[in-house]
Structures are given as C-alpha cells and as structure tokens.
Design a protein around this motif. Structure first.
Motif, mmCIF file in Angstrom:
data_model
loop_
_atom_site.group_PDB
_atom_site.id
_atom_site.type_symbol
_atom_site.label_atom_id
_atom_site.label_comp_id
_atom_site.label_asym_id
_atom_site.label_seq_id
_atom_site.Cartn_x
_atom_site.Cartn_y
_atom_site.Cartn_z
ATOM 1 N N LEU A 303 65.241 10.698 -23.832
ATOM 2 C CA LEU A 303 65.322 11.739 -22.804
ATOM 3 C C LEU A 303 64.809 11.230 -21.465
ATOM 4 C CD1 LEU A 303 64.131 14.876 -24.821
ATOM 5 C CD2 LEU A 303 66.427 14.462 -23.905
ATOM 6 N N GLY A 304 63.727 10.438 -21.502
ATOM 7 C CA GLY A 304 63.191 9.894 -20.260
ATOM 8 C C GLY A 304 64.197 9.003 -19.557
ATOM 9 N N ALA A 307 66.981 11.212 -18.031
ATOM 10 C CA ALA A 307 66.502 11.932 -16.849
ATOM 11 C C ALA A 307 66.399 11.009 -15.640
ATOM 12 C CB ALA A 307 65.143 12.571 -17.139
ATOM 13 N N SER A 311 68.695 11.394 -12.086
ATOM 14 C CA SER A 311 67.998 11.629 -10.817
ATOM 15 C C SER A 311 68.743 11.038 -9.622
ATOM 16 C CB SER A 311 66.583 11.053 -10.878
ATOM 17 O OG SER A 311 66.615 9.639 -10.959
ATOM 18 N N GLY A 321 63.529 17.161 -9.522
ATOM 19 C CA GLY A 321 63.444 17.796 -10.833
ATOM 20 C C GLY A 321 63.661 16.820 -11.972
ATOM 21 N N CYS A 322 64.675 15.962 -11.825
ATOM 22 C CA CYS A 322 64.960 14.987 -12.884
ATOM 23 C C CYS A 322 63.840 13.968 -13.037
ATOM 24 C CB CYS A 322 66.277 14.274 -12.595
ATOM 25 S SG CYS A 322 67.751 15.295 -12.813
ATOM 26 N N THR A 324 60.707 14.431 -12.288
ATOM 27 C CA THR A 324 59.569 15.123 -12.900
ATOM 28 C C THR A 324 59.778 15.248 -14.403
ATOM 29 O OG1 THR A 324 59.177 16.377 -10.861
ATOM 30 C CG2 THR A 324 58.190 17.230 -12.893
ATOM 31 N N ALA A 325 61.009 15.591 -14.801
ATOM 32 C CA ALA A 325 61.321 15.669 -16.229
ATOM 33 C C ALA A 325 61.160 14.308 -16.894
ATOM 34 C CB ALA A 325 62.747 16.181 -16.421
ATOM 35 N N ALA A 326 61.572 13.242 -16.207
ATOM 36 C CA ALA A 326 61.413 11.889 -16.751
ATOM 37 C C ALA A 326 59.944 11.550 -16.918
ATOM 38 C CB ALA A 326 62.097 10.881 -15.832
ATOM 39 N N VAL A 328 57.460 13.604 -17.374
ATOM 40 C CA VAL A 328 56.914 14.366 -18.501
ATOM 41 C C VAL A 328 57.349 13.738 -19.828
ATOM 42 C CG1 VAL A 328 56.985 16.591 -19.702
ATOM 43 C CG2 VAL A 328 56.749 16.516 -17.205
ATOM 44 N N SER A 329 58.616 13.349 -19.921
ATOM 45 C CA SER A 329 59.125 12.747 -21.159
ATOM 46 C C SER A 329 58.405 11.439 -21.481
ATOM 47 C CB SER A 329 60.632 12.489 -21.044
ATOM 48 O OG SER A 329 61.348 13.697 -20.933
#
Length: 424
Positions: A303-304, A307, A311, A321-322, A324-326, A328-329
C-alpha cells in the motif's frame, strides 16, 4: 492515584525489572544524543571542517561499510565476556570517537574516527538488544515496544534541540551538538555501570570439581536458514531509507506537494510510533503470532508503494493526501516489522550462541544503511512504477520470509529461557 502507587503500577508494566527500566533510561539518553548529531552531521562536516560534498559522501559510505562488521563482532564477543562490561567499553569507544571528531579537520583522521564510531554504534545496538532479550525473558516483545517508544521520544527531543541550535548557524553551535552526542555516550556508560549482568546460557555456574562445559556453540555462518532469514530482513527494514531519503526527494522531484511536507511527515512518523508501538506489540506477543504479522506487514508495504506512485498523479491536495497515506502505511510497516524482527531473530537463534546469531542478524540493518538509499533513489529515478515495484518487492519478501521460517519454528523452541548464572 497516590504518586507512589502510580509509580509502582508503571514499574510493574515494564518487563525486565529494575535493570530493564535502567536500560530504557540508557536508550533515552543515547537517542537524545543521536538526535542531536544525526540531523547536523553533514552540515558539521561541510561548514566546520570544510569538506566537499564528495568527501562527505565518501566519509559516510566508508564509515558505514566498516560499521557493518560491528554487529557480528559485538555479538561474538558478548557470548564470551560479561555483557555489561562490553557495553560499557563500547559506549566509551563511541564517546572517544565523537570527541575526537572535534579535535581535527584532517580528512583522513575524520574518516578514521567516524569509522570507529560507526563500528561501536552497530556493535552497541546489537548488545543492547541482547541485554534486553535476556532481562525481559518471555516478555521481550512488549519490552522491545516500550524501548522503541522511548528511543523515538529521545530522537524527537534531540532533533528539536538540534533544530533550535541550528538557528544560531555558528560553528560553535555545531560543535556543541557533537559534544552533546559524545556526552550522551558517557551518560549511557555510567548508567550501564549500575545494571546487573543478565542471565546467559553461555556462562554457567561451576565448581572446582565440575568439568568445564564442552558443548560447542552453534555457528550462524553455517546456518543456511538463518542466513537466508537475515537476507530477507535486509529488504524488510528498507522503511528506514524511505523516511530518511525517499520521501524528501520524492516530494521535491516527483510530486506537487509543498516541500514543507517532508519534515511534517517525519514528525507524523515519530508521533505514530510513540503512540502505537506498545499497543501493536500485543499482536506479536508469541513467536507464532509474530510470524503471522508478516502477512499484514506485506500489505502495508504494498500500500505504501502504491500511495507513493499515486502522489504524482494530481495537484497539491492529491499529492499531499497520497504522501500522507504513504507515510502512515510505511510507519505501520515499521512498527509491525520491529515486533516481528525482534521476536523471530531471537526465536530462530540457539541459546548457546545467541549473541553470535543476533550479531549476524544486525548485519541486515547495517547493510540496509548502505543499499537503502540506492534502492529508494532507483525507485525515484524509475518514476511512479518504480515505487509500485518497490513496495511489491518488499511485500513478496515478507511472504518469502513467512514461508522460510515455518519449518524452523515448527520444531522445538530455540528461544532462550531465563536462567540464573554466575561467574566462577
């Protein structure tokens, strides 16, 4: 709650007893010093000692390569000598190396002192893990989680202090940060003096009438399963290179996100580790549970990577957003990996050579420091597809490790039970 009762309740939640709590203080002091120095080392060598960019890069590469030998060397020594004495010696060696950097601008000497410090750093990391494993016994996974939380808090404190000092922009400020790092090693050595020697299966109680033990310890260099396991570990700890190199460079060169997002994502990483590392550790409290975590670990790596790739496909909001999601992953992957790695590296090691095995395991992190930046820069150079392949490759490696350790863990437990020993 009464303060004394509150303190007693907290103490009962820390595995390893008094010595375990002391090692947490050591980790805090050590990491505060590392936080002071890590973020400014390149600037120090550039502005204080006057090295060129090429010289700084060579210094980092050579000292890092020499430091690789520290992990197996430290582990081997720890199977033969009292662990606390070796740890004290290594902390003093690290302090001397750091103080020595303050005394010269000669490139050859800077290279030599940096190499000595790197060697001591990698050896000390392995021995600290070995000490924690021995004092915490069956609660080693939970202890590791607490230790990582404390260490990340130390990094954050040191990093904030370094940022404040950098506002001065003077040579004296840089030198003060390096001196603070050296003093942290002296503080760690003094705290280690107060730690008791943990139980060790390689030093047993004997009397003058007892024959000396003749069992030969296992050798990790002949253990093909363990060596293959360590090889997979090198890929699984690439999350470190993502945060130190990959994210900042990709934000600048591969996305429309604001450049100021890079330090914020590093802060997010530290906050998540401090908040979630201990709660997540309960999902890997046993060897079987730790192995099972390799499956969600694979998912977070994949997932990282996706993401990061996405981005680059939109404007600033989508990119932010992408990314940040990366972040977190990859942070979730970092925390799960820490739990899995801590448990499996010990569970796969025979009791009679635990130090030697953990020393070889330490090679994974040491090698990652050298190849990690190359791996993430290759992903950046390839573009979005490169990040997708990066995440997928590590995910597949997780699945390979899940299969690799299955038969070994199906046999009798190789973890070290707590034993009482003394010197003779």
């Amino acid at each position: 709650m009464n303060p004394k009762r509150r303190a007693a309740a907290w103490s009962t939640r820390i595995p390893g007893g008094r010595d375990g709590r002391r090692m947490l203080w050591i980790a805090l002091v050590d990491r505060i010093g590392s936080g002071l120095w890590a973020s400014v080392s390149v600037l120090y060598f550039t502005y204080v000692t006057g090295l060129s960019a090429a010289q700084v890069g060579t210094l980092a590469a050579v000292s890092g390569a020499i430091g690789i030998a520290g992990a197996p060397l430290g582990g081997r020594i720890a199977d033969r000598l009292p662990l606390t004495r070796v740890l004290i010696a290594l902390q003093l060696l690290r302090a001397l190396a750091s103080f020595a950097l303050l005394t010269t601008g000669n490139y050859a000497l800077l290279l030599a002192f940096s190499a000595v410090g790197s060697l001591g750093d990698r050896a000390a990391n392995v021995l600290t893990k070995l000490y924690a494993t021995r004092v915490s016994g069956p609660d080693r996974v939970r202890y590791q989680a607490v230790n990582r939380t404390v260490a990340n808090a130390g990094w954050a404190v040191g990093g904030l202090a370094a940022a404040a000092a950098l506002g001065l922009g003077t040579s004296t400020a840089y030198q003060a940060l390096l001196a603070g790092d050296a003093l942290s090693f002296l503080g760690a050595a003094l705290l280690t003096v107060r730690c008791g020697e943990p139980p060790s299966p390689t030093r047993t109680v004997v009397t003058s009438k007892d024959p000396l033990p003749t069992t030969k310890p296992a050798k990790p260099w002949r253990d093909r399963t363990y060596l293959a396991y360590v090889a997979t570990e090198t890929a699984l700890c690439l999350h470190d290179a993502v945060f130190k190199v990959g994210l900042p460079l990709w934000i600048v060169h591969g996305s429309n996100a604001p450049h100021g997002l890079a330090p914020l994502l590093l802060v997010l990483n530290n906050v998540l580790v401090v908040a979630l590392q201990v709660p997540l550790a309960r999902f890997g409290a046993t060897t079987t549970a730790a192995r099972a975590l390799l499956l969600p670990l694979a998912a977070f790596f994949a997932l990282g990577g996706v993401a990061m790739a996405l981005s680059s496909a939109g404007g600033t909001p989508i990119a932010t957003g992408c990314l940040t999601a990366a972040a977190v992953s990859f942070t979730m992957a970092e925390m799960l990996y820490a739990t899995v790695s801590w448990e499996l590296s010990v569970a796969l090691a025979p009791a009679t050579a635990q130090g030697a095995y953990l020393g070889v395991h330490g090679l994974a992190q040491s090698v990652q420091r050298s190849v990690g930046p190359l791996a993430v820069t290759a992903a950046i150079a390839t573009g979005p597809a490169g990040w997708t392949v990066f995440g997928a490759t590590i995910a597949v490696t997780c699945l390979i490790q899940h299969r690799l350790v299955r038969d070994r863990l199906a046999g009798p437990s190789l973890s070290v039970p707590p034993v009482t020993v003394s010197e003779h």
